[in-house]
Design a protein around this motif. Sequence first.
Motif, PDB file in Angstrom:
ATOM      1  N   GLU A  13       0.793  -1.235   0.000  1.00  0.00           N
ATOM      2  CA  GLU A  13       0.000   0.000   0.000  1.00  0.00           C
ATOM      3  C   GLU A  13       0.825   1.284   0.000  1.00  0.00           C
ATOM      4  N   PHE A  14       2.061   1.209   0.456  1.00  0.00           N
ATOM      5  CA  PHE A  14       2.923   2.394   0.545  1.00  0.00           C
ATOM      6  C   PHE A  14       4.286   2.101  -0.067  1.00  0.00           C
ATOM      7  N   SER A  15       4.265   1.508  -1.255  1.00  0.00           N
ATOM      8  CA  SER A  15       5.515   1.096  -1.903  1.00  0.00           C
ATOM      9  C   SER A  15       6.474   2.265  -2.121  1.00  0.00           C
ATOM     10  N   GLN A  16       5.940   3.491  -2.240  1.00  0.00           N
ATOM     11  CA  GLN A  16       6.786   4.653  -2.485  1.00  0.00           C
ATOM     12  C   GLN A  16       7.692   4.987  -1.307  1.00  0.00           C
ATOM     13  N   VAL A  17       7.324   4.569  -0.080  1.00  0.00           N
ATOM     14  CA  VAL A  17       8.150   4.876   1.100  1.00  0.00           C
ATOM     15  C   VAL A  17       8.473   3.651   1.950  1.00  0.00           C
ATOM     16  N   ASP A  19      10.429   1.177   1.778  1.00  0.00           N
ATOM     17  CA  ASP A  19      11.838   0.837   1.982  1.00  0.00           C
ATOM     18  C   ASP A  19      12.543   1.763   2.968  1.00  0.00           C
ATOM     19  N   ASP A  20      11.920   2.896   3.309  1.00  0.00           N
ATOM     20  CA  ASP A  20      12.511   3.818   4.283  1.00  0.00           C
ATOM     21  C   ASP A  20      12.311   3.347   5.718  1.00  0.00           C
ATOM     22  N   LYS A  40      18.130  11.921   2.097  1.00  0.00           N
ATOM     23  CA  LYS A  40      16.860  12.556   1.722  1.00  0.00           C
ATOM     24  C   LYS A  40      16.001  12.940   2.924  1.00  0.00           C
TER      25      LYS A  40
END
Length: 136
Positions: A13-17, A19-20, A40
């Motif tokens: 659901e939150f693939s954009q973040v 990995d953070d 970043k």
Amino acid sequence: MDAPALSAFMAREFSQVADDFELGEVTPQGLRLWLKASEKHLRPGGTVSGPAMFALADIAVYLAILSRIGPVALAVTTSCSIDFMRKPAAGHAVCADVRLLKLGRSLAVADLLIYSESEADPVARASMTYAIPPSR
């Protein structure tokens, strides 16, 4: 939801973040979530930025709630108060220790402390309230 299910939910659901972040333990009181702070996530002055720590707090509380109620995608933040107390050093991960104070039918309330892995004392404290959508 247990830790593997929460991690899978984040990746989906939150693939954009996703990995953070790294999920630590899920406890009877809440959970621990790590932000793998990198370049970043820094602000001028060489410290983890306020928005990065807010994201850590917000996602940590969200996951703590989902660990109790399951994958309810539309649970949303309704209130947040955050105090930044110390400057976390650059190059060190920060973690949020969440404690759920109330989990009702329509609202959840949590407190959390954010720590830098390089310091014993917390670097920030937050209180958050989430709205939980009605069951269908």
